[in-house]
Design an enzyme around this catalytic site. Sequence first.
Site, short mmCIF file in Angstrom:
data_model
loop_
_atom_site.label_atom_id
_atom_site.label_comp_id
_atom_site.label_asym_id
_atom_site.label_seq_id
_atom_site.Cartn_x
_atom_site.Cartn_y
_atom_site.Cartn_z
N ASP A 175 12.12 -12.01 -1.17
CA ASP A 175 11.17 -10.89 -1.24
C ASP A 175 10.79 -10.76 -2.55
O ASP A 175 9.68 -9.92 -3.00
CB ASP A 175 11.97 -10.28 -0.34
N GLU A 202 0.40 -0.98 -3.30
CA GLU A 202 1.37 -0.38 -4.51
C GLU A 202 2.81 -0.43 -3.13
O GLU A 202 3.65 -0.50 -3.77
CB GLU A 202 0.81 1.41 -4.35
N LYS A 210 7.27 -9.97 -4.23
CA LYS A 210 7.15 -8.98 -5.83
C LYS A 210 6.31 -8.96 -7.07
O LYS A 210 5.64 -8.49 -7.52
CB LYS A 210 8.10 -8.10 -5.55
#
Length: 413
Positions: A193, A121, A197
């Site tokens: 980045d 998470e 994600k």
Amino acid sequence: MSKQLTIGLFGFGCVGQGLYDVLTNSVQFKADFKKICIKHPEKKRTLPGDLFTANKWELLNDEEIDTIVELIDDSNEAYEIIVTALRRKKNVVTANKKVLAEHLEELLLLQKENNVSLIYEAAVCGGIPIIRTLEEYYDNESLQSVSGIFNGSSNFILSKIFRENLSYDDALKQAQELGFAETDPTLDVEGFDPKFKLTILALHAFGVVLNPEQVFNSGINHISDTEKKLYKDTGIAIKLNPVLKKVNDTELTAFVLPQLIDPSHKLYEVNNEYNAVIVEGVFSNEQLFIGKGAGGHPTGSAVLSDISALSYDYKYSYKKYSSSTQLRHNNQIEIPLYFSGDTESLADIFEEKQITETETGGIVLAKKTIDWLIVLKDRLSKNKLFVAQIHEDASSGIKKWKKQFENAVITAS
Ligand code: HSE
């Protein structure tokens, strides 16, 4: 009933220390670290010295350790640790989005083969509980899109540039000092980045394993005075915006681009290191999740939640991945784009008559496909052009501003 875990922790930097702080303040949940593996044993630590080691095998070979929490910076080393731990039938919690995005298929298989759980998470949007939300809450509803702000550093830099008139370099320095940026900050500011994600969310939202190399990313590193002036004159701001969107029943598009938005946009007031995720369901419509996306404590809190989930044997079910026929990745989608830079650099890509000269540089508005951007990526970057999508359902603010470019607007050929 929850069970007692024996934990081996890798990394005691910003997030590791954050996790420790969150854990020591947790009233309900207690977890003990048996050993912490660190790179620099000479550094002064806040915990007793015999807890630390620089030898990873002290953790990986220890049969009593059933849970590995991986919070290190070096993604090659992190990959080795995660894979070894899973093969040794240890459950793993990680915050490493690069490793996850680049090895999703292999990591899915390793979990299955070894009957262990890998949960992460904290790898996406820090303290926003988005993975389990997509996995559990939206397990049956068909989703249309997932987008938002997934990089705290870029959002922090953009907020400082526009709202506090800081220079790009000073804002980046602050993001680094506050522990938001990656060790290599180009991962943040060039949009890698948030792309990692986005790749992870594609699996949990749509059951799709995307190849990050085929997902276009562009960031905020070429932002210039033209965008500062645009904000000052019109209030139009910029957010770095990753997008996953179903194009039709069988196809999905995915990309990371800055976006021009005006004050009516949901993301306009999401500033500094805050992240946001907009989930659009076919029936639930739009839901907006906001929270701190970077920093030791918000990320540490997400790691703690994962550790706690392992104490009751939680696993992602990957229901959408197992049950769906995979959506195809389509980069042929045409989107309205904004390009800015010096006029010579723009002329290298566009015809001169398409360039609108402004006090601070040149601007071109054009509709192009993601494939077009992929083909020209190196040239756009070499020419230091800033590229952004223009919010499509633009309210009058953006529409009014766009009018001045009407003669210059071109479409993809
Ligand atoms: N560098 C990342 C960011 C850290 O700025 O969002 C959290 O993933």
